[in-house]
Design a protein around this motif. Structure first.
Motif, PDB file in Angstrom:
ATOM      1  N   ALA A 140       0.815  -1.220   0.000  1.00 57.73           N
ATOM      2  CA  ALA A 140       0.000   0.000   0.000  1.00 57.73           C
ATOM      3  C   ALA A 140       0.846   1.266   0.000  1.00 57.73           C
ATOM      4  CB  ALA A 140      -0.939  -0.002   1.215  1.00 57.73           C
ATOM      5  N   SER A 141       2.135   1.147   0.262  1.00 54.34           N
ATOM      6  CA  SER A 141       3.029   2.311   0.235  1.00 54.34           C
ATOM      7  C   SER A 141       3.772   2.455  -1.090  1.00 54.34           C
ATOM      8  CB  SER A 141       4.046   2.214   1.377  1.00 54.34           C
ATOM      9  OG  SER A 141       3.420   2.320   2.626  1.00 54.34           O
ATOM     10  N   SER A 142       3.437   1.649  -2.084  1.00 55.90           N
ATOM     11  CA  SER A 142       4.181   1.669  -3.349  1.00 55.90           C
ATOM     12  C   SER A 142       4.098   3.017  -4.042  1.00 55.90           C
ATOM     13  CB  SER A 142       3.660   0.562  -4.281  1.00 55.90           C
ATOM     14  OG  SER A 142       3.877  -0.712  -3.738  1.00 55.90           O
ATOM     15  N   ARG A 143       2.887   3.523  -4.246  1.00 59.28           N
ATOM     16  CA  ARG A 143       2.752   4.811  -4.933  1.00 59.28           C
ATOM     17  C   ARG A 143       3.348   5.960  -4.122  1.00 59.28           C
ATOM     18  NH1 ARG A 143      -0.324   6.920  -8.977  1.00 59.28           N
ATOM     19  NH2 ARG A 143       0.264   4.964  -9.965  1.00 59.28           N
ATOM     20  N   PRO A 144       3.038   6.099  -2.824  1.00 57.39           N
ATOM     21  CA  PRO A 144       3.667   7.191  -2.067  1.00 57.39           C
ATOM     22  C   PRO A 144       5.189   7.121  -2.057  1.00 57.39           C
ATOM     23  CG  PRO A 144       1.789   6.316  -0.862  1.00 57.39           C
ATOM     24  CD  PRO A 144       2.015   5.394  -2.016  1.00 57.39           C
ATOM     25  N   PRO A 151      -2.746 -11.406  -2.986  1.00 56.27           N
ATOM     26  CA  PRO A 151      -1.505 -11.866  -3.642  1.00 56.27           C
ATOM     27  C   PRO A 151      -0.369 -10.845  -3.551  1.00 56.27           C
ATOM     28  CG  PRO A 151      -3.006 -11.016  -5.299  1.00 56.27           C
ATOM     29  CD  PRO A 151      -3.735 -10.908  -3.973  1.00 56.27           C
ATOM     30  N   PHE A 152       0.162 -10.665  -2.354  1.00 50.91           N
ATOM     31  CA  PHE A 152       1.256  -9.718  -2.187  1.00 50.91           C
ATOM     32  C   PHE A 152       2.519 -10.224  -2.884  1.00 50.91           C
ATOM     33  CE2 PHE A 152      -1.270  -8.691   1.679  1.00 50.91           C
ATOM     34  CZ  PHE A 152      -1.518  -7.358   1.382  1.00 50.91           C
ATOM     35  N   PRO A 153       3.357  -9.300  -3.366  1.00 54.55           N
ATOM     36  CA  PRO A 153       4.603  -9.709  -4.029  1.00 54.55           C
ATOM     37  C   PRO A 153       5.445 -10.612  -3.128  1.00 54.55           C
ATOM     38  CG  PRO A 153       4.206  -7.368  -4.360  1.00 54.55           C
ATOM     39  CD  PRO A 153       3.175  -7.829  -3.379  1.00 54.55           C
ATOM     40  N   LEU A 168      -3.283  -3.487  -3.493  1.00 58.06           N
ATOM     41  CA  LEU A 168      -3.397  -4.703  -2.696  1.00 58.06           C
ATOM     42  C   LEU A 168      -3.614  -4.363  -1.224  1.00 58.06           C
ATOM     43  CD1 LEU A 168      -0.508  -6.773  -4.299  1.00 58.06           C
ATOM     44  CD2 LEU A 168      -2.965  -7.063  -4.679  1.00 58.06           C
ATOM     45  N   ASP A 169      -4.658  -4.920  -0.664  1.00 58.45           N
ATOM     46  CA  ASP A 169      -4.998  -4.642   0.730  1.00 58.45           C
ATOM     47  C   ASP A 169      -5.885  -5.769   1.241  1.00 58.45           C
ATOM     48  OD1 ASP A 169      -5.127  -2.413   2.960  1.00 58.45           O
ATOM     49  OD2 ASP A 169      -7.160  -3.200   2.728  1.00 58.45           O
ATOM     50  N   ILE A 170      -5.599  -6.267   2.415  1.00 58.26           N
ATOM     51  CA  ILE A 170      -6.333  -7.420   2.946  1.00 58.26           C
ATOM     52  C   ILE A 170      -7.736  -7.067   3.410  1.00 58.26           C
ATOM     53  CG2 ILE A 170      -4.257  -8.675   3.607  1.00 58.26           C
ATOM     54  CD1 ILE A 170      -4.633  -7.666   6.459  1.00 58.26           C
ATOM     55  N   ASN A 171      -8.031  -5.778   3.495  1.00 55.30           N
ATOM     56  CA  ASN A 171      -9.321  -5.363   4.048  1.00 55.30           C
ATOM     57  C   ASN A 171     -10.162  -4.517   3.100  1.00 55.30           C
ATOM     58  OD1 ASN A 171      -8.697  -6.555   6.558  1.00 55.30           O
ATOM     59  ND2 ASN A 171      -7.559  -4.737   7.189  1.00 55.30           N
ATOM     60  N   THR A 172      -9.753  -4.392   1.859  1.00 55.56           N
ATOM     61  CA  THR A 172     -10.447  -3.464   0.971  1.00 55.56           C
ATOM     62  C   THR A 172     -11.088  -4.140  -0.231  1.00 55.56           C
ATOM     63  OG1 THR A 172      -8.903  -1.706   1.591  1.00 55.56           O
ATOM     64  CG2 THR A 172     -10.207  -1.358  -0.392  1.00 55.56           C
ATOM     65  N   ARG A 173     -10.340  -4.980  -0.915  1.00 57.83           N
ATOM     66  CA  ARG A 173     -10.821  -5.498  -2.187  1.00 57.83           C
ATOM     67  C   ARG A 173     -10.163  -6.846  -2.490  1.00 57.83           C
ATOM     68  NH1 ARG A 173      -9.469  -2.341  -7.814  1.00 57.83           N
ATOM     69  NH2 ARG A 173     -10.338  -3.850  -9.295  1.00 57.83           N
ATOM     70  N   SER A 174     -10.954  -7.762  -3.020  1.00 53.14           N
ATOM     71  CA  SER A 174     -10.408  -9.064  -3.402  1.00 53.14           C
ATOM     72  C   SER A 174      -9.967  -9.049  -4.860  1.00 53.14           C
ATOM     73  CB  SER A 174     -11.460 -10.164  -3.203  1.00 53.14           C
ATOM     74  OG  SER A 174     -10.987 -11.401  -3.701  1.00 53.14           O
ATOM     75  N   PHE A 175      -8.841  -9.719  -5.126  1.00 59.47           N
ATOM     76  CA  PHE A 175      -8.341  -9.844  -6.492  1.00 59.47           C
ATOM     77  C   PHE A 175      -8.233 -11.304  -6.927  1.00 59.47           C
ATOM     78  CE2 PHE A 175      -6.847  -5.706  -5.111  1.00 59.47           C
ATOM     79  CZ  PHE A 175      -7.097  -4.913  -6.223  1.00 59.47           C
TER      80      PHE A 175
END
Length: 441
Positions: free
Chosen positions: A72-76, A362-364, A387-394
């Motif tokens: 979740a910190s990739s873009r920042p 599916p985290f890297p 990617l976030d465990i609490n927001t959206r499924s992929f």
């Protein structure tokens, strides 16, 4: 030389606690004798990317290192380094951490990134600083991924630190507002369990390295001298070797003091004797990643315990004055509706304590991301920062598509919030006798 080490903001705040950025404190300690080091905890202090860049504009560092641990910190993280490249074009920019390691070959090609530190940085970072101090290229520093002629190039492999006791204690004094943070002590590095949804085993190269008990206690003593009222053992699993955990507890008892602490444990490693020792020396909370309430799924995950055992550990912890918390995952491979129902039933039985419910993600660097076909998973296109465990499924499984998993997540969270408010009714009829393990009816 002026160095800024950044714990970046995240697209979504995944925890509310303010834990010290331990790895950055280790790196600061490793170079403070040869450089001026600033720690900027943008995540912990709720700084935006723009505010973080304002801090860097004022301090004008020669080196900026960003710890990209969480997806979740990739873009920042990249936005910060792109801002540094524009405002301070002569500064050397670095990425490191868990997510950075598994995305190194992509990230090093970004024009704002001079190098990505691959894996453990304790030996690599001081060598980077030394190379920059004499104007040497980073190509000779092991443990890096760098761009050369438009291609990602890895330098010589960097071995893991063999003797963790040789590392200096984290430079906690360099963390602004450090007294407002929960202190953490790392007693080991590595995890040998190889969970399919976790990248820790790959990051630590399937090895676990243990600090000496004397080294651990010496660091805890510094926290006691600083009058820390509470700290956490930040290992992936503090109880991975119960005899070592008991030895640490014996040392804490000999040290004295009133400091309370918490840790992460594994159901398989817990015994009444261990809990008694932990409670007597200040342990107040243990986190357990249980993941499922289905015996079939637990077996597929290679867990050596049953839902019944989870309930027994729950009861034992509470009987010793230790509050357990548990986490569960929905959307697991091979999970059918009856398995989800079994997980929800176990949550119902864990009354009065926190149970987190999360979606398989599916985290890297995780086995499910690297080899989804092995688990009969279909992973939807996504960006790392999403990617976030609490927001959206992929992830689609043969038994649950993404929408079904998200609904199971919502249902599970609603159930967990209701359960934590209920009285621990088992305590009404269970009063342990010393040395007797509880039995759940």
């Amino acid at each position: 030389m002026r160095i800024a080490l950044i714990n970046p903001p995240a697209s979504r705040r995944y925890v509310q606690a303010r834990d010290e950025p331990l790895q950055l404190e280790y790196l600061a300690a490793s170079v403070r004798d040869r450089a001026d080091v600033w720690l900027v905890d943008a995540f912990g202090l709720d700084l935006s990317t723009a505010e973080t860049l304002d801090v860097l504009a004022e301090t004008k560092p020669d080196v900026v290192g960003v710890s990209l641990n969480f997806a979740a910190s990739s873009r920042p993280s990249l936005d910060i380094l792109r801002g540094v490249r524009e405002a301070l074009p002569e500064a050397t920019t670095l990425l490191g951490g868990n997510t950075a390691t598994f995305r190194a070959r992509d990230l090093c090609l970004d024009p704002a990134v001079d190098a990505v530190v691959v894996g453990e940085a304790d030996l690599t970072f001081p060598e980077i600083v030394d190379a920059l101090a004499v104007g040497s290229p980073l190509d000779g520093v092991p443990g890096l991924c760098i761009e050369r002629q438009g291609r990602a190039v890895t330098t010589k492999d960097r071995p893991l630190v063999e003797n963790l006791d040789a590392l200096p204690f984290p430079a906690r004094d360099l963390l602004p507002l450090g007294e407002t943070y929960t202190r953490s002590v790392l007693t080991a590095r590595g995890c040998s369990y190889g969970c399919i949804y976790c990248s820790a085993t790959a990051f630590w190269r399937r090895r676990t390295r243990i600090r000496s008990v004397d080294g651990i206690l010496a660091e805890v003593a510094t926290l006691v001298r600083d009058k820390a009222a509470y700290f956490s053992f930040a290992d992936d699993c503090f109880t991975i070797r119960p005899e070592r955990a008991m030895a640490v507890c014996d040392g804490l008892a000999a040290m004295g003091g009133e400091t309370a602490w918490s840790c992460t444990g594994r159901i398989e490693t817990i015994s009444p004797e261990l809990l008694e020792r932990m409670a007597a020396t200040g342990c107040r909370m243990i986190f357990f990643g249980v993941e499922s309430g289905s015996p079939r799924i637990l077996a597929r995950l290679k867990r050596r315990y049953t839902p019944k055992r989870v309930e027994e550990v729950y009861a034992m912890c509470l009987a010793h004055g230790i509050v357990p918390s548990f986490s569960f995952i929905v959307g697991l491979p091979f999970e059918e509706p009856q398995d989800v129902a079994a997980t929800f039933e176990l949550i119902r039985r864990l009354e009065g304590v926190e149970c987190g419910v999360h979606m398989l993600t599916p985290f890297p660097g995780t086995p499910i991301a690297d080899k989804p076909n092995d688990f009969e998973l279909t992973i939807a296109p996504h960006r790392a920062e999403d990617l976030d465990i609490n927001t959206r499924s992929f992830i689609d499984t043969p038994f649950a598509d993404r929408e079904r998993t998200q609904q199971n997540f919502y249902d599970g969270m609603g159930l967990a919030m209701g359960t934590v408010r209920r009285k621990r009714r088992f305590l009404e009829h269970y009063r342990p006798r010393p040395g007797h393990e509880p039995v759940i009816a």
